[in-house]
Write a protein that holds these residues in place. Structure first.
Motif, PDB file in Angstrom:
ATOM      1  N   SER A  62      56.299 -44.750  85.669  1.00  0.00           N
ATOM      2  CA  SER A  62      57.084 -43.705  86.319  1.00  0.00           C
ATOM      3  C   SER A  62      57.946 -44.226  87.460  1.00  0.00           C
ATOM      4  N   ALA A  63      57.406 -45.157  88.250  1.00  0.00           N
ATOM      5  CA  ALA A  63      58.144 -45.649  89.410  1.00  0.00           C
ATOM      6  C   ALA A  63      58.784 -47.006  89.157  1.00  0.00           C
ATOM      7  N   GLY A  64      58.791 -47.445  87.906  1.00  0.00           N
ATOM      8  CA  GLY A  64      59.313 -48.765  87.590  1.00  0.00           C
ATOM      9  C   GLY A  64      60.796 -48.772  87.283  1.00  0.00           C
ATOM     10  N   ASN A  65      61.332 -49.978  87.126  1.00  0.00           N
ATOM     11  CA  ASN A  65      62.727 -50.137  86.742  1.00  0.00           C
ATOM     12  C   ASN A  65      62.904 -49.866  85.252  1.00  0.00           C
ATOM     13  N   GLU A  66      64.151 -49.773  84.846  1.00  0.00           N
ATOM     14  CA  GLU A  66      64.466 -49.625  83.425  1.00  0.00           C
ATOM     15  C   GLU A  66      65.011 -50.941  82.897  1.00  0.00           C
ATOM     16  N   TYR A  67      64.757 -51.195  81.610  1.00  0.00           N
ATOM     17  CA  TYR A  67      65.144 -52.457  81.000  1.00  0.00           C
ATOM     18  C   TYR A  67      65.804 -52.194  79.649  1.00  0.00           C
ATOM     19  N   PRO A  68      66.791 -53.002  79.288  1.00  0.00           N
ATOM     20  CA  PRO A  68      67.379 -52.855  77.953  1.00  0.00           C
ATOM     21  C   PRO A  68      66.364 -53.227  76.888  1.00  0.00           C
ATOM     22  N   ALA A  69      66.304 -52.431  75.841  1.00  0.00           N
ATOM     23  CA  ALA A  69      65.343 -52.667  74.764  1.00  0.00           C
ATOM     24  C   ALA A  69      65.907 -52.132  73.462  1.00  0.00           C
ATOM     25  N   VAL A  70      65.246 -52.508  72.384  1.00  0.00           N
ATOM     26  CA  VAL A  70      65.594 -52.006  71.056  1.00  0.00           C
ATOM     27  C   VAL A  70      64.362 -51.333  70.477  1.00  0.00           C
ATOM     28  N   ILE A  71      64.523 -50.100  70.015  1.00  0.00           N
ATOM     29  CA  ILE A  71      63.416 -49.400  69.368  1.00  0.00           C
ATOM     30  C   ILE A  71      63.715 -49.273  67.882  1.00  0.00           C
ATOM     31  N   SER A  72      62.677 -49.357  67.087  1.00  0.00           N
ATOM     32  CA  SER A  72      62.837 -49.213  65.642  1.00  0.00           C
ATOM     33  C   SER A  72      61.617 -48.513  65.068  1.00  0.00           C
ATOM     34  N   GLN A  73      61.854 -47.708  64.058  1.00  0.00           N
ATOM     35  CA  GLN A  73      60.782 -46.967  63.408  1.00  0.00           C
ATOM     36  C   GLN A  73      59.962 -47.903  62.525  1.00  0.00           C
ATOM     37  N   THR A  74      58.651 -47.815  62.599  1.00  0.00           N
ATOM     38  CA  THR A  74      57.776 -48.591  61.719  1.00  0.00           C
ATOM     39  C   THR A  74      57.464 -47.765  60.484  1.00  0.00           C
ATOM     40  N   GLU A  75      56.651 -48.322  59.617  1.00  0.00           N
ATOM     41  CA  GLU A  75      56.263 -47.594  58.414  1.00  0.00           C
ATOM     42  C   GLU A  75      55.263 -46.489  58.713  1.00  0.00           C
ATOM     43  N   VAL A  76      54.692 -46.514  59.910  1.00  0.00           N
ATOM     44  CA  VAL A  76      53.695 -45.512  60.285  1.00  0.00           C
ATOM     45  C   VAL A  76      54.369 -44.398  61.080  1.00  0.00           C
ATOM     46  N   PRO A  77      54.255 -43.151  60.664  1.00  0.00           N
ATOM     47  CA  PRO A  77      54.862 -42.044  61.418  1.00  0.00           C
ATOM     48  C   PRO A  77      54.351 -42.003  62.853  1.00  0.00           C
ATOM     49  N   GLY A  78      55.285 -41.802  63.793  1.00  0.00           N
ATOM     50  CA  GLY A  78      54.905 -41.696  65.186  1.00  0.00           C
ATOM     51  C   GLY A  78      54.726 -43.015  65.900  1.00  0.00           C
ATOM     52  N   VAL A  79      54.926 -44.123  65.182  1.00  0.00           N
ATOM     53  CA  VAL A  79      54.760 -45.452  65.785  1.00  0.00           C
ATOM     54  C   VAL A  79      56.109 -46.160  65.814  1.00  0.00           C
ATOM     55  N   LEU A  80      56.543 -46.554  67.009  1.00  0.00           N
ATOM     56  CA  LEU A  80      57.787 -47.285  67.181  1.00  0.00           C
ATOM     57  C   LEU A  80      57.509 -48.716  67.616  1.00  0.00           C
ATOM     58  N   MET A  81      58.336 -49.638  67.143  1.00  0.00           N
ATOM     59  CA  MET A  81      58.323 -51.010  67.634  1.00  0.00           C
ATOM     60  C   MET A  81      59.356 -51.115  68.744  1.00  0.00           C
ATOM     61  N   VAL A  82      58.952 -51.713  69.858  1.00  0.00           N
ATOM     62  CA  VAL A  82      59.832 -51.871  71.013  1.00  0.00           C
ATOM     63  C   VAL A  82      60.015 -53.352  71.278  1.00  0.00           C
ATOM     64  N   SER A  83      61.271 -53.798  71.356  1.00  0.00           N
ATOM     65  CA  SER A  83      61.568 -55.201  71.616  1.00  0.00           C
ATOM     66  C   SER A  83      62.450 -55.302  72.854  1.00  0.00           C
ATOM     67  N   ALA A  84      62.038 -56.161  73.777  1.00  0.00           N
ATOM     68  CA  ALA A  84      62.807 -56.398  74.997  1.00  0.00           C
ATOM     69  C   ALA A  84      62.999 -57.901  75.124  1.00  0.00           C
ATOM     70  N   GLU A  85      64.226 -58.345  74.933  1.00  0.00           N
ATOM     71  CA  GLU A  85      64.508 -59.782  74.868  1.00  0.00           C
ATOM     72  C   GLU A  85      64.061 -60.516  76.128  1.00  0.00           C
ATOM     73  N   SER A  86      64.248 -59.887  77.286  1.00  0.00           N
ATOM     74  CA  SER A  86      63.894 -60.554  78.538  1.00  0.00           C
ATOM     75  C   SER A  86      62.406 -60.485  78.841  1.00  0.00           C
ATOM     76  N   GLY A  87      61.659 -59.671  78.087  1.00  0.00           N
ATOM     77  CA  GLY A  87      60.235 -59.521  78.335  1.00  0.00           C
ATOM     78  C   GLY A  87      59.965 -58.514  79.445  1.00  0.00           C
TER      79      GLY A  87
END
Length: 354
Positions: free
Chosen positions: A302-327
Motif C-alpha cells: 500500500s505504501a510502496g512505489n510502483e514499478y513497470p511490469a507485464v501481466i499475463s493470464q495463465t492457464e488457471v482462471p484467476g491466476v496471473l503471471m507478473v514479470s518485472a524486468e528490474s526485479g
C-alpha cells in the motif's frame, strides 16, 4: 438522491457527509461497530480497538452537527469470522495478510450497506470518505476504479476488490480533492473533527491477541544452516531486516517463511528480489479480463512505489503471471498486487507463495 454515508468519526467521512448534505441530498449516516470486548489490550488509535465508543460518540456528534440521522449497526460477529479469523489463518500459514483490503470489500462496501437495507434504511447510493474516483464506460458497460487526485492519499490499492455492483452503487465525494483542501473545508464548515487522529492500523493492541500462542522455531539461511531462533512466524514478513535477533557481518533480510517446518529463512537483499511471481484470486476492474499480456504499473504494497511490469493470464482462471524486468524487493505472499494503466485500476490479486 437518497444516500447512506459511512461515517467513522474522522475528518474524511465527515467532510464527505457534509458535502452531500449541502448538495441537497437526503443523507443518512451509518457506522458499523466492530469491537466485541474480547481483546483487552490497548494501544494506538486503530479501526478495531477498545476506544470504539469514543468514535461512535464523535460520529454521532458530527451527524447531529451536519443535521443528518445517525445509525449504528453491530457487525462485530461478522467481523470476527470474516476478518479476524482470516488474519489468524494467514499469519499462521506464513503469509502476511492485508485485512483492510478484505474489510473494504466484504464489510464496509458489502455487509454494512446490506445490513442497513435489511434494517429498513432506503438509499440509492453508498458514500464514503475514501480518496478514489469511479468512471463509467458505456461502450464496455463497466465501472472503473481510479486513483484519487491526491497521490499521497490515494486509496485505490485498498479498494481494488470492489465488484462492479459495488462500484456502481458507490460515491466518493473526496476523489477530486486533496487532503489539504479537505482539512480547509472542514475548518470552514466548523466540523467538530479536529481532535480525531487517523487510524493507521486495523488493530490497536498486540497482534498476538488475535493470532494466539505460537511455537518457537529456527531461523536459517538458504542452505538450511541454523542461525538463530524465532518466537513465532507471525512476527516476521518478507523483506524484514530489524528484529531478527541474529548478529551478522552482512545485513540479513527475511526471504522466506516456511510454515510447514516453522522456519524463518534469511539472506541478502539480493535474495529478497523477485523478477516473477503470480497472483491468485485476481479480480478485474476497468476491463473484464486480458488476453495475452499487458504492460502495467504494479504496486505490491500500500505504501510502496510502483514499478513497470507485464501481466499475463495463465492457464488457471484467476491466476496471473507478473514479470518485472528490474526485479521487485520483498514480494510478500498474502499481500495484494494491484495493477494500473495511468489512473485506472486494471486488476489486482493476492501474491502467491510459490
Amino acid at each position: 438522491m437518497k444516500i447512506a454515508v459511512g461515517l467513522s468519526g474522522g475528518i474524511d467521512s465527515a467532510v464527505a457527509c457534509a458535502i452531500l448534505k449541502n448538495e441537497g441530498h437526503d443523507v443518512t449516516a451509518v457506522m458499523m461497530t466492530l469491537w466485541d470486548g474480547e481483546y483487552r489490550k490497548t494501544g494506538k488509535h486503530a479501526c478495531f480497538g477498545p476506544d470504539e465508543q469514543e468514535e461512535v460518540d464523535k460520529a454521532a456528534e458530527i451527524a447531529e452537527f451536519i443535521g443528518v440521522p445517525f445509525v449504528t449497526l453491530d457487525c462485530s460477529k461478522e467481523y470476527k469470522s470474516s476478518i479476524l479469523d482470516y488474519v489468524r489463518l494467514e499469519y499462521r500459514s506464513g503469509r502476511t495478510p492485508n485485512p483492510c483490503v478484505k474489510c473494504n470489500h466484504e464489510m464496509k462496501f458489502g455487509l454494512l450497506p446490506e445490513l442497513a437495507r435489511s434494517k429498513g434504511l432506503d438509499f440509492e447510493r453508498f458514500a464514503t470518505g475514501h480518496y478514489v474516483r469511479t468512471e463509467y464506460d458505456s461502450s464496455s458497460d463497466r465501472y472503473s476504479l481510479m486513483r484519487g487526485k491526491d497521490p499521497k492519499k490515494d486509496q485505490s490499492y485498498f479498494l481494488y476488490r470492489l465488484s462492479q455492483k459495488q462500484l456502481s452503487e458507490s460515491m466518493f465525494p473526496l476523489g477530486m480533492m486533496t487532503k489539504t483542501a479537505v482539512r480547509a473545508l472542514a475548518a470552514d464548515l466548523g466540523l467538530p473533527v479536529a481532535d480525531i487522529p487517523e487510524s493507521q492500523d486495523f488493530y490497536s493492541g498486540d497482534m498476538a491477541d488475535i493470532i494466539g500462542e505460537e511455537p518457537s522455531g529456527d531461523v536459517v539461511d538458504k542452505t538450511g544452516r541454523v542461525l538463530g531462533r524465532h518466537s513465532g512466524i507471525s512476527r516476521f514478513t518478507i523483506g524484514q531486516r530489524k528484529g531478527l535477533g541474529i548478529s551478522s557481518c552482512e545485513p540479513l533480510y527475511v526471504t522466506g517463511i516456511d510454515s510447514q517446518e516453522n522456519r524463518i529463512i534469511v539472506g541478502s537483499s539480493e535474495d529478497a528480489v523477485k523478477s516473477e511471481f503470480t497472483t491468485v484470486d485476481t479480480v478485474f476492474s476497468s476491463i473484464e479480463d486480458i488476453s495475452g499480456s499487458m504492460n502495467v504499473s504494479a504496486k505490491i504494497r500500500s505504501a510502496g512505489n510502483e514499478y513497470p511490469a507485464v501481466i499475463s493470464q495463465t492457464e488457471v482462471p484467476g491466476v496471473l503471471m507478473v514479470s518485472a524486468e528490474s526485479g521487485l524487493f520483498a514480494v510478500t505472499p498474502g499481500q495484494s498486487a494491484v495493477f494500473y494503466k495511468d489512473d485506472k485500476v486494471i486488476c489486482g490479486g493476492v501474491i502467491n507463495p510459490a
